[in-house]
Motif scaffolding. Structure first.
Motif, PDB file in Angstrom:
ATOM      1  N   LEU A  87     -15.790 -14.901  -3.124  1.00  0.00           N
ATOM      2  CA  LEU A  87     -15.643 -15.310  -1.728  1.00  0.00           C
ATOM      3  C   LEU A  87     -14.359 -16.117  -1.547  1.00  0.00           C
ATOM      4  O   LEU A  87     -13.622 -15.919  -0.577  1.00  0.00           O
ATOM      5  N   ARG A  88     -14.086 -17.017  -2.491  1.00  0.00           N
ATOM      6  CA  ARG A  88     -12.837 -17.776  -2.404  1.00  0.00           C
ATOM      7  C   ARG A  88     -11.620 -16.850  -2.493  1.00  0.00           C
ATOM      8  O   ARG A  88     -10.637 -17.027  -1.772  1.00  0.00           O
ATOM      9  N   GLU A  89     -11.687 -15.850  -3.368  1.00  0.00           N
ATOM     10  CA  GLU A  89     -10.591 -14.897  -3.470  1.00  0.00           C
ATOM     11  C   GLU A  89     -10.402 -14.134  -2.166  1.00  0.00           C
ATOM     12  O   GLU A  89      -9.271 -13.837  -1.758  1.00  0.00           O
ATOM     13  N   LEU A  90     -11.512 -13.844  -1.478  1.00  0.00           N
ATOM     14  CA  LEU A  90     -11.417 -13.186  -0.175  1.00  0.00           C
ATOM     15  C   LEU A  90     -10.665 -14.064   0.818  1.00  0.00           C
ATOM     16  O   LEU A  90      -9.807 -13.584   1.569  1.00  0.00           O
ATOM     17  N   PHE A  91     -10.944 -15.369   0.808  1.00  0.00           N
ATOM     18  CA  PHE A  91     -10.214 -16.296   1.684  1.00  0.00           C
ATOM     19  C   PHE A  91      -8.725 -16.313   1.338  1.00  0.00           C
ATOM     20  O   PHE A  91      -7.868 -16.306   2.228  1.00  0.00           O
ATOM     21  N   VAL A  92      -8.423 -16.336   0.044  1.00  0.00           N
ATOM     22  CA  VAL A  92      -7.025 -16.404  -0.385  1.00  0.00           C
ATOM     23  C   VAL A  92      -6.260 -15.151   0.029  1.00  0.00           C
ATOM     24  O   VAL A  92      -5.112 -15.232   0.501  1.00  0.00           O
ATOM     25  N   TRP A  93      -6.876 -14.002  -0.122  1.00  0.00           N
ATOM     26  CA  TRP A  93      -6.193 -12.734   0.134  1.00  0.00           C
ATOM     27  C   TRP A  93      -6.304 -12.279   1.588  1.00  0.00           C
ATOM     28  O   TRP A  93      -5.742 -11.247   1.951  1.00  0.00           O
ATOM     29  N   ARG A  94      -7.021 -13.028   2.432  1.00  0.00           N
ATOM     30  CA  ARG A  94      -7.079 -12.694   3.851  1.00  0.00           C
ATOM     31  C   ARG A  94      -5.788 -13.172   4.517  1.00  0.00           C
ATOM     32  O   ARG A  94      -5.635 -14.326   4.835  1.00  0.00           O
ATOM     33  N   ARG A  95      -4.871 -12.268   4.732  1.00  0.00           N
ATOM     34  CA  ARG A  95      -3.580 -12.621   5.300  1.00  0.00           C
ATOM     35  C   ARG A  95      -3.434 -12.025   6.684  1.00  0.00           C
ATOM     36  O   ARG A  95      -4.069 -11.031   7.042  1.00  0.00           O
ATOM     37  N   ASP A  96      -2.564 -12.636   7.473  1.00  0.00           N
ATOM     38  CA  ASP A  96      -2.189 -12.071   8.769  1.00  0.00           C
ATOM     39  C   ASP A  96      -1.205 -10.937   8.502  1.00  0.00           C
ATOM     40  O   ASP A  96      -0.124 -11.171   7.957  1.00  0.00           O
ATOM     41  N   VAL A  97      -1.580  -9.719   8.849  1.00  0.00           N
ATOM     42  CA  VAL A  97      -0.783  -8.541   8.499  1.00  0.00           C
ATOM     43  C   VAL A  97       0.100  -8.143   9.672  1.00  0.00           C
ATOM     44  O   VAL A  97      -0.370  -8.040  10.813  1.00  0.00           O
ATOM     45  N   ARG A  98       1.376  -7.921   9.402  1.00  0.00           N
ATOM     46  CA  ARG A  98       2.314  -7.447  10.420  1.00  0.00           C
ATOM     47  C   ARG A  98       2.903  -6.089  10.056  1.00  0.00           C
ATOM     48  O   ARG A  98       3.485  -5.425  10.895  1.00  0.00           O
ATOM     49  N   ARG A  99       2.763  -5.705   8.788  1.00  0.00           N
ATOM     50  CA  ARG A  99       3.376  -4.470   8.297  1.00  0.00           C
ATOM     51  C   ARG A  99       2.254  -3.505   7.897  1.00  0.00           C
ATOM     52  O   ARG A  99       1.590  -3.700   6.877  1.00  0.00           O
ATOM     53  N   PHE A 100       2.064  -2.489   8.731  1.00  0.00           N
ATOM     54  CA  PHE A 100       0.951  -1.562   8.549  1.00  0.00           C
ATOM     55  C   PHE A 100       1.432  -0.165   8.179  1.00  0.00           C
ATOM     56  O   PHE A 100       2.499   0.274   8.595  1.00  0.00           O
ATOM     57  N   ARG A 101       0.599   0.526   7.407  1.00  0.00           N
ATOM     58  CA  ARG A 101       0.753   1.973   7.275  1.00  0.00           C
ATOM     59  C   ARG A 101       0.199   2.614   8.543  1.00  0.00           C
ATOM     60  O   ARG A 101      -0.640   2.033   9.232  1.00  0.00           O
ATOM     61  N   THR A 102       0.666   3.802   8.855  1.00  0.00           N
ATOM     62  CA  THR A 102       0.222   4.470  10.077  1.00  0.00           C
ATOM     63  C   THR A 102      -0.998   5.360   9.846  1.00  0.00           C
ATOM     64  O   THR A 102      -1.474   5.998  10.790  1.00  0.00           O
ATOM     65  N   ASP A 103      -1.533   5.377   8.617  1.00  0.00           N
ATOM     66  CA  ASP A 103      -2.720   6.196   8.341  1.00  0.00           C
ATOM     67  C   ASP A 103      -3.837   5.831   9.309  1.00  0.00           C
ATOM     68  O   ASP A 103      -4.108   4.645   9.540  1.00  0.00           O
ATOM     69  N   GLU A 152       3.545  -1.484  16.838  1.00  0.00           N
ATOM     70  CA  GLU A 152       4.091  -0.124  16.841  1.00  0.00           C
ATOM     71  C   GLU A 152       3.445   0.745  15.762  1.00  0.00           C
ATOM     72  O   GLU A 152       3.329   1.954  15.935  1.00  0.00           O
ATOM     73  N   GLN A 153       3.033   0.135  14.652  1.00  0.00           N
ATOM     74  CA  GLN A 153       2.559   0.922  13.512  1.00  0.00           C
ATOM     75  C   GLN A 153       1.039   0.949  13.364  1.00  0.00           C
ATOM     76  O   GLN A 153       0.483   1.938  12.886  1.00  0.00           O
ATOM     77  N   ALA A 154       0.361  -0.114  13.738  1.00  0.00           N
ATOM     78  CA  ALA A 154      -1.079  -0.222  13.468  1.00  0.00           C
ATOM     79  C   ALA A 154      -1.859   0.871  14.200  1.00  0.00           C
ATOM     80  O   ALA A 154      -1.675   1.059  15.414  1.00  0.00           O
ATOM     81  N   PRO A 155      -2.743   1.576  13.506  1.00  0.00           N
ATOM     82  CA  PRO A 155      -3.519   2.619  14.179  1.00  0.00           C
ATOM     83  C   PRO A 155      -4.594   2.081  15.113  1.00  0.00           C
ATOM     84  O   PRO A 155      -5.054   2.787  16.011  1.00  0.00           O
ATOM     85  N   GLY A 156      -4.995   0.811  14.910  1.00  0.00           N
ATOM     86  CA  GLY A 156      -6.040   0.242  15.754  1.00  0.00           C
ATOM     87  C   GLY A 156      -5.543  -0.948  16.550  1.00  0.00           C
ATOM     88  O   GLY A 156      -4.832  -1.802  16.017  1.00  0.00           O
TER      89      GLY A 156
END
Length: 210
Positions: free
Chosen positions: A12-28, A100-104
């Motif tokens: 759970l702590r690792e989930l908190f650490v790796w939960r980042r604000d994402v700005r660079r998305f794949r278009t899949d 521009e890139q995020a599918p959702g």
């Protein structure tokens, strides 16, 4: 009673650490049902007086998305003009949305006129309506990360224009516009820290004892 062991708590702590604000998305594209499922998880969040004030708008229409993107560009230009010198130059290099890139795309509002919960807990602190919605977004964010899906919160937008673009009731307060998709890359450090805009401080800087 459900019990959680040390291994779960570490994950759970690792989930908190790796939960980042994402700005660079794949278009899949996301798998069918991904966003509704994340909304279901968000709705498990606690809310003041069990008011459940969150309101979600899934934005699929291309023209509507384009209007949101244009509003971001306008607001971002205004934000850049508020800085000067080296700070302005650094701001201009930042990637501040994945629109521009995020599918959702998902807009989140707080329904301040809702009678659900009968006003319990809101008389002295009506802002807890909005706080409840933010808590729901946090739950969604963690659930998305656990599925390998990235989420980015775009705040450089005009609330009045977004409400008009999405044609929602006037009593709905705009809280967040979220980009959702698979991240180009994953990192355990905030992007703004990596860009040397700001650095993460320790909890001791924000904690008092009385």
């Amino acid at each position: 009673m459900v019990e959680f062991d040390d291994a779960f708590r570490q994950h759970l702590r690792e989930l908190f650490v790796w939960r980042r604000d994402v700005r660079r998305f794949r278009t899949d594209p996301l798998p069918d049902g991904t966003i509704p499922r994340l909304i279901d998880t968000a709705c498990l969040s606690p809310s003041v007086g069990l008011s459940q004030p969150w309101r979600f708008v899934i934005v699929d229409d291309h023209a509507t998305r384009r209007a949101v993107i244009e509003d971001f560009k306008s607001c971002n230009a205004d934000a850049l003009n508020a800085y000067s010198g080296d700070r302005a130059a650094r701001y201009a290099t930042l990637k501040l949305s994945g629109l521009e890139q995020a599918p959702g795309h998902l807009a989140v509002f707080a329904d301040k006129a809702s009678s659900i919960g009968h006003g319990l807990g809101r008389a002295t602190m009506p802002e807890t309506t909005e706080y409840s919605v933010v808590a729901a977004i946090t739950a969604m964010w963690l659930a998305a990360r656990a599925d390998g899906v990235g989420l980015g919160w775009v705040s450089i937008l005009s609330p009045d224009r977004i409400r008009a673009i999405l044609d929602v009731p006037s009593a709905w307060k705009f809280i967040a516009y979220l980009c959702i998709g698979y991240p180009e890359a994953e990192c355990d450090r905030p992007e703004l820290e990596r860009a040397e805009w700001e650095y993460r401080r320790g909890a001791d800087e924000f904690t008092l004892r009385r």
